[in-house]
Design an enzyme around this catalytic site. Sequence first.
Site, PDB file in Angstrom:
ATOM      1  N   LYS A  47       2.441 -21.703 -11.565  1.00 26.54           N
ATOM      2  CA  LYS A  47       1.434 -21.616 -10.282  1.00 26.54           C
ATOM      3  C   LYS A  47       2.087 -21.199  -9.052  1.00 26.54           C
ATOM      4  O   LYS A  47       1.470 -21.137  -8.011  1.00 26.54           O
ATOM      5  CB  LYS A  47       0.427 -22.913 -10.098  1.00 26.54           C
ATOM      6  CG  LYS A  47      -0.274 -23.211 -11.417  1.00 26.54           C
ATOM      7  CD  LYS A  47      -0.988 -24.561 -11.159  1.00 26.54           C
ATOM      8  CE  LYS A  47      -1.509 -25.272 -12.583  1.00 26.54           C
ATOM      9  NZ  LYS A  47      -1.789 -26.692 -12.364  1.00 26.54           N
ATOM     10  N   GLY A  48       3.416 -21.628  -8.975  1.00 24.60           N
ATOM     11  CA  GLY A  48       4.191 -21.758  -7.799  1.00 24.60           C
ATOM     12  C   GLY A  48       3.953 -20.561  -6.947  1.00 24.60           C
ATOM     13  O   GLY A  48       4.262 -20.549  -5.592  1.00 24.60           O
ATOM     14  N   ASP A 104       8.389 -17.848  -7.241  1.00 22.67           N
ATOM     15  CA  ASP A 104       8.396 -18.709  -6.100  1.00 22.67           C
ATOM     16  C   ASP A 104       9.838 -19.063  -5.875  1.00 22.67           C
ATOM     17  O   ASP A 104      10.340 -18.849  -4.711  1.00 22.67           O
ATOM     18  CB  ASP A 104       7.600 -19.893  -6.291  1.00 22.67           C
ATOM     19  CG  ASP A 104       7.786 -20.584  -7.767  1.00 22.67           C
ATOM     20  OD1 ASP A 104       8.662 -19.965  -8.594  1.00 22.67           O
ATOM     21  OD2 ASP A 104       7.188 -21.467  -7.913  1.00 22.67           O
ATOM     22  N   ASP A 107      16.055 -21.499  -9.555  1.00 28.27           N
ATOM     23  CA  ASP A 107      16.796 -22.694  -9.253  1.00 28.27           C
ATOM     24  C   ASP A 107      18.060 -22.536 -10.305  1.00 28.27           C
ATOM     25  O   ASP A 107      19.050 -21.849  -9.859  1.00 28.27           O
ATOM     26  CB  ASP A 107      15.866 -24.001  -9.759  1.00 28.27           C
ATOM     27  CG  ASP A 107      16.369 -25.266  -9.609  1.00 28.27           C
ATOM     28  OD1 ASP A 107      17.407 -25.589 -10.029  1.00 28.27           O
ATOM     29  OD2 ASP A 107      15.944 -25.993  -8.787  1.00 28.27           O
ATOM     30  N   LYS A 135      18.108 -20.987  -4.922  1.00 22.95           N
ATOM     31  CA  LYS A 135      19.009 -22.311  -4.806  1.00 22.95           C
ATOM     32  C   LYS A 135      20.499 -21.527  -5.275  1.00 22.95           C
ATOM     33  O   LYS A 135      20.725 -22.001  -6.454  1.00 22.95           O
ATOM     34  CB  LYS A 135      18.550 -23.444  -5.238  1.00 22.95           C
ATOM     35  CG  LYS A 135      17.373 -23.966  -4.762  1.00 22.95           C
ATOM     36  CD  LYS A 135      17.008 -25.363  -5.611  1.00 22.95           C
ATOM     37  CE  LYS A 135      15.611 -25.826  -5.088  1.00 22.95           C
ATOM     38  NZ  LYS A 135      15.205 -27.088  -5.924  1.00 22.95           N
ATOM     39  N   PHE A 156      15.151 -30.668  -3.547  1.00 21.86           N
ATOM     40  CA  PHE A 156      13.733 -30.318  -4.056  1.00 21.86           C
ATOM     41  C   PHE A 156      12.671 -29.956  -3.113  1.00 21.86           C
ATOM     42  O   PHE A 156      12.584 -30.753  -2.025  1.00 21.86           O
ATOM     43  CB  PHE A 156      13.190 -31.413  -4.928  1.00 21.86           C
ATOM     44  CG  PHE A 156      12.001 -31.121  -5.879  1.00 21.86           C
ATOM     45  CD1 PHE A 156      12.328 -30.683  -6.868  1.00 21.86           C
ATOM     46  CD2 PHE A 156      10.391 -31.347  -5.189  1.00 21.86           C
ATOM     47  CE1 PHE A 156      11.075 -30.308  -7.659  1.00 21.86           C
ATOM     48  CE2 PHE A 156       9.672 -31.020  -6.169  1.00 21.86           C
ATOM     49  CZ  PHE A 156       9.998 -30.281  -7.463  1.00 21.86           C
ATOM     50  N   VAL A 157      12.023 -28.811  -2.868  1.00 17.56           N
ATOM     51  CA  VAL A 157      11.100 -28.435  -1.866  1.00 17.56           C
ATOM     52  C   VAL A 157       9.659 -28.195  -2.512  1.00 17.56           C
ATOM     53  O   VAL A 157       9.575 -27.974  -3.687  1.00 17.56           O
ATOM     54  CB  VAL A 157      11.708 -27.119  -1.306  1.00 17.56           C
ATOM     55  CG1 VAL A 157      12.790 -27.146  -0.618  1.00 17.56           C
ATOM     56  CG2 VAL A 157      11.807 -25.842  -2.272  1.00 17.56           C
ATOM     57  N   ARG A 169       1.129 -28.229  -2.890  1.00 18.52           N
ATOM     58  CA  ARG A 169       0.877 -26.642  -3.025  1.00 18.52           C
ATOM     59  C   ARG A 169       0.300 -26.127  -1.899  1.00 18.52           C
ATOM     60  O   ARG A 169       0.904 -25.106  -1.483  1.00 18.52           O
ATOM     61  CB  ARG A 169       0.311 -26.382  -4.186  1.00 18.52           C
ATOM     62  CG  ARG A 169       1.004 -26.605  -5.867  1.00 18.52           C
ATOM     63  CD  ARG A 169       0.320 -25.720  -6.747  1.00 18.52           C
ATOM     64  NE  ARG A 169       0.657 -26.474  -7.858  1.00 18.52           N
ATOM     65  CZ  ARG A 169       1.626 -26.004  -8.751  1.00 18.52           C
ATOM     66  NH1 ARG A 169       2.532 -25.398  -8.252  1.00 18.52           N
ATOM     67  NH2 ARG A 169       1.872 -26.731  -9.978  1.00 18.52           N
TER      68      ARG A 169
HETATM   69  P1  XMP Z   1      14.983 -22.412 -13.251  1.00 17.83           P
HETATM   70  O1  XMP Z   1      15.877 -23.597 -13.002  1.00 17.83           O
HETATM   71  O2  XMP Z   1      14.676 -21.918 -14.584  1.00 17.83           O
HETATM   72  O3  XMP Z   1      13.440 -23.021 -12.928  1.00 17.83           O
HETATM   73  O4  XMP Z   1      15.400 -21.318 -12.433  1.00 17.83           O
HETATM   74  C1  XMP Z   1      12.937 -22.478 -11.813  1.00 17.83           C
HETATM   75  C2  XMP Z   1      11.405 -23.220 -11.987  1.00 17.83           C
HETATM   76  O5  XMP Z   1      11.539 -24.660 -11.485  1.00 17.83           O
HETATM   77  C3  XMP Z   1      10.637 -25.025 -10.805  1.00 17.83           C
HETATM   78  N1  XMP Z   1      11.314 -25.388  -9.487  1.00 17.83           N
HETATM   79  C4  XMP Z   1      10.895 -26.091  -8.499  1.00 17.83           C
HETATM   80  N2  XMP Z   1       9.771 -26.441  -8.167  1.00 17.83           N
HETATM   81  N3  XMP Z   1      10.489 -27.412  -6.020  1.00 17.83           N
HETATM   82  C5  XMP Z   1       9.404 -27.249  -6.894  1.00 17.83           C
HETATM   83  O6  XMP Z   1       8.272 -27.437  -6.510  1.00 17.83           O
HETATM   84  C6  XMP Z   1      11.669 -27.069  -6.491  1.00 17.83           C
HETATM   85  O7  XMP Z   1      12.466 -27.546  -5.350  1.00 17.83           O
HETATM   86  C7  XMP Z   1      12.032 -26.422  -7.559  1.00 17.83           C
HETATM   87  N4  XMP Z   1      12.966 -26.045  -7.807  1.00 17.83           N
HETATM   88  C8  XMP Z   1      12.647 -25.418  -9.181  1.00 17.83           C
HETATM   89  C9  XMP Z   1       9.703 -23.815 -10.334  1.00 17.83           C
HETATM   90  O8  XMP Z   1       8.714 -23.882 -11.174  1.00 17.83           O
HETATM   91  C10 XMP Z   1      10.589 -22.684 -10.804  1.00 17.83           C
HETATM   92  O9  XMP Z   1       9.881 -21.562 -11.142  1.00 17.83           O
HETATM   93 MG    MG Z   2       7.915 -20.909 -11.014  1.00 19.31          MG
END
Ligand code: XMP
Ligand code: MG
Length: 185
Positions: A47-48, A104, A107, A135, A156-157, A169
């Site tokens: 949903k991000g 969104d 990570d 990140k 974490f954001v 959200r």
């Molecule tokens: P990866 O690690 O596979 O994961 O790149 C990406 C997904 O992890 C969630 N994600 C976050 N969600 N704040 C959030 O609210 C954060 O700082 C964060 N870091 C990772 C997100 O769903 C993303 O698509």
């Molecule tokens: Mg996502």
Amino acid sequence: MYGDDIASVLISEDQIAEKIDEIADLVAKRYPAGAPEGDLLLVGVLKGAIFFMTDLAKRLQIPTQMEFMAVSSYGSSTSSSGVVRIMKDLDKDIAGRNVLIVEDIIDSGLTLSWLLRNLKSRNPASLEVVTLLRKPDALRTQVDVMHVGFDIPNEFVVGYGLDYAERYRDLPYIGTLDPKVYGGK
Ligand code: XMP
Ligand code: MG
């Protein structure tokens, strides 16, 4: 509205809007209107990416269509394992289309690299990614991204679509969460 849960505003509403204008210009240049592949297909990752997706679509000066996918990564809630399950698949076939994944945040990059492999196997004419956030210090795999909005620290954001336990959200900006919210000090 969330009291003092938000420790700091990392990216303001104005900064987000400015960045989306920039990204919209780049995307519109990459996909001229009237291409033989038809309208650009934006694929939002739920949903991000909802706010980024809709704000981007509104600012793009080319016709786009929108599809959504929801994926969930197995493993702990704070780190991605790279093993992904599709919770909601696309409604439409993407073969022969120009597809732009709208994310969104990247990570570890594991979710996105899985998604790219999955969508590639459906034979789109082209497949690219735009992400609002990345990140760099958390990356565990190389992913080719057409455009990154902001590189951010490995914290974490929340906000502008991003949640902690489904909250925050609705914030119009991106902020860091006070560790007290998730039980830290
Ligand atoms: P990866 O690690 O596979 O994961 O790149 C990406 C997904 O992890 C969630 N994600 C976050 N969600 N704040 C959030 O609210 C954060 O700082 C964060 N870091 C990772 C997100 O769903 C993303 O698509
Ligand atoms: Mg996502």
